[in-house]
Design a protein around this motif. Sequence first.
Motif, short mmCIF file in Angstrom:
data_model
loop_
_atom_site.label_atom_id
_atom_site.label_comp_id
_atom_site.label_asym_id
_atom_site.label_seq_id
_atom_site.Cartn_x
_atom_site.Cartn_y
_atom_site.Cartn_z
N LYS A 1 9.10 -9.99 -9.21
CA LYS A 1 7.74 -9.90 -8.65
C LYS A 1 7.75 -10.25 -7.17
CE LYS A 1 4.02 -12.75 -9.23
NZ LYS A 1 3.04 -13.51 -10.00
N GLU A 2 8.47 -11.33 -6.82
CA GLU A 2 8.57 -11.72 -5.40
C GLU A 2 9.23 -10.61 -4.58
OE1 GLU A 2 7.39 -14.47 -3.83
OE2 GLU A 2 6.47 -15.12 -5.71
N GLU A 3 10.30 -10.03 -5.12
CA GLU A 3 10.98 -8.94 -4.42
C GLU A 3 10.07 -7.74 -4.24
OE1 GLU A 3 14.41 -8.30 -6.87
OE2 GLU A 3 15.53 -9.95 -5.94
N PHE A 4 9.29 -7.41 -5.27
CA PHE A 4 8.36 -6.29 -5.22
C PHE A 4 7.30 -6.53 -4.15
CE2 PHE A 4 4.36 -4.31 -6.51
CZ PHE A 4 4.74 -3.00 -6.69
N ILE A 5 6.70 -7.72 -4.16
CA ILE A 5 5.66 -8.04 -3.17
C ILE A 5 6.24 -7.99 -1.76
CG2 ILE A 5 4.18 -9.92 -2.31
CD1 ILE A 5 3.75 -10.73 -5.27
N TYR A 6 7.41 -8.58 -1.59
CA TYR A 6 8.05 -8.60 -0.28
C TYR A 6 8.34 -7.18 0.22
CZ TYR A 6 11.35 -9.84 3.42
OH TYR A 6 11.99 -9.96 4.62
N SER A 7 8.87 -6.32 -0.65
CA SER A 7 9.19 -4.95 -0.23
C SER A 7 7.94 -4.15 0.10
CB SER A 7 10.02 -4.23 -1.30
OG SER A 7 9.26 -4.01 -2.46
N ARG A 8 6.87 -4.33 -0.68
CA ARG A 8 5.62 -3.62 -0.41
C ARG A 8 4.98 -4.10 0.90
NH1 ARG A 8 2.99 -0.42 -4.57
NH2 ARG A 8 4.78 0.54 -5.59
N LEU A 9 5.03 -5.40 1.14
CA LEU A 9 4.47 -5.93 2.39
C LEU A 9 5.28 -5.44 3.58
CD1 LEU A 9 3.58 -9.61 1.37
CD2 LEU A 9 1.98 -7.75 1.82
N GLN A 10 6.61 -5.40 3.42
CA GLN A 10 7.47 -4.90 4.50
C GLN A 10 7.18 -3.44 4.79
OE1 GLN A 10 11.62 -5.61 3.62
NE2 GLN A 10 11.80 -6.87 5.45
N ALA A 11 6.98 -2.64 3.73
CA ALA A 11 6.69 -1.22 3.90
C ALA A 11 5.37 -1.01 4.66
CB ALA A 11 6.62 -0.53 2.54
N LYS A 12 4.45 -1.93 4.52
CA LYS A 12 3.17 -1.86 5.23
C LYS A 12 3.27 -2.46 6.63
CE LYS A 12 0.17 -2.27 1.20
NZ LYS A 12 -0.88 -3.09 0.57
N GLY A 13 4.43 -3.05 6.94
CA GLY A 13 4.60 -3.70 8.24
C GLY A 13 3.96 -5.07 8.31
N LEU A 14 3.77 -5.69 7.15
CA LEU A 14 3.16 -7.02 7.10
C LEU A 14 4.20 -8.07 6.78
CD1 LEU A 14 0.03 -6.07 4.96
CD2 LEU A 14 0.10 -6.37 7.43
N GLY A 15 3.90 -9.30 7.13
CA GLY A 15 4.78 -10.42 6.80
C GLY A 15 4.32 -11.10 5.52
N LEU A 16 5.01 -12.18 5.16
CA LEU A 16 4.66 -12.93 3.95
C LEU A 16 3.40 -13.76 4.14
CD1 LEU A 16 8.20 -14.12 2.80
CD2 LEU A 16 6.78 -12.36 1.77
N ARG A 17 3.00 -13.99 5.38
CA ARG A 17 1.80 -14.78 5.69
C ARG A 17 0.82 -13.96 6.51
NH1 ARG A 17 1.68 -19.25 2.59
NH2 ARG A 17 3.79 -20.01 2.30
N THR A 18 -0.45 -14.20 6.30
CA THR A 18 -1.49 -13.55 7.10
C THR A 18 -1.61 -14.28 8.42
OG1 THR A 18 -3.23 -14.93 6.16
CG2 THR A 18 -2.76 -12.86 5.02
#
Length: 195
Positions: free
Chosen positions: A111-128
């Motif tokens: 789940k963490e890997e999925f969230i991280y990869s999706r956020l990276q694909a959007k150009g976002l980091g782990l924090r807002t």
Amino acid sequence: MAALRPGSGALVRPLVRSSSSGGGGGRLARERGTERRDAASSPVSRFCPPRQSCHDWIGPPDKYSNLRPVLFHVPENESPLEQRLRELRQETQEWNQQFWANQNLTFNKEKEEFIYSRLQAKGLGLRTESGQRATLDAEEMADFYKEFLSKNFRKHMSYNRDWYKRNFAITFFMGKVALERMWNKLRQKQKKTSS
């Protein structure tokens, strides 16, 4: 741990509370490697009920499996059949704890890997920008849940099959123990009436 009172269906107040909350859900998947090793090697509980106790003891949820461990009461005059039943229940509990500890750690890691990869694909980091943990919406997470369940379908089917087999065996032995106890009571009653 709490004592389970026969027939009441209620737990007595817990005597020991878990000091670990199981937190750390926000850590990245690569940090979970040490947890996996700990889950595989850590004992379920170190609590020992009082010697005079004649009940099974139920503990707080396990940090990794989220299942409540049971410390089974061993009666002084335990018959071989009762011993086999208790051992079968203990083996089943350990097997169940191990399966769900591994399954939950795998789930959280993926789940963490999925969230991280999706956020990276959007150009976002782990924090807002405000410093809060970035999240995905429900539809995106539904993709992960569907994929995870599909990927683990055979594993869950195998688990369910083994779970039913073990429960059938436990139920069978419980019936045999109940018959043995009834037979012993009848024999004691006959001895009293004949003497």
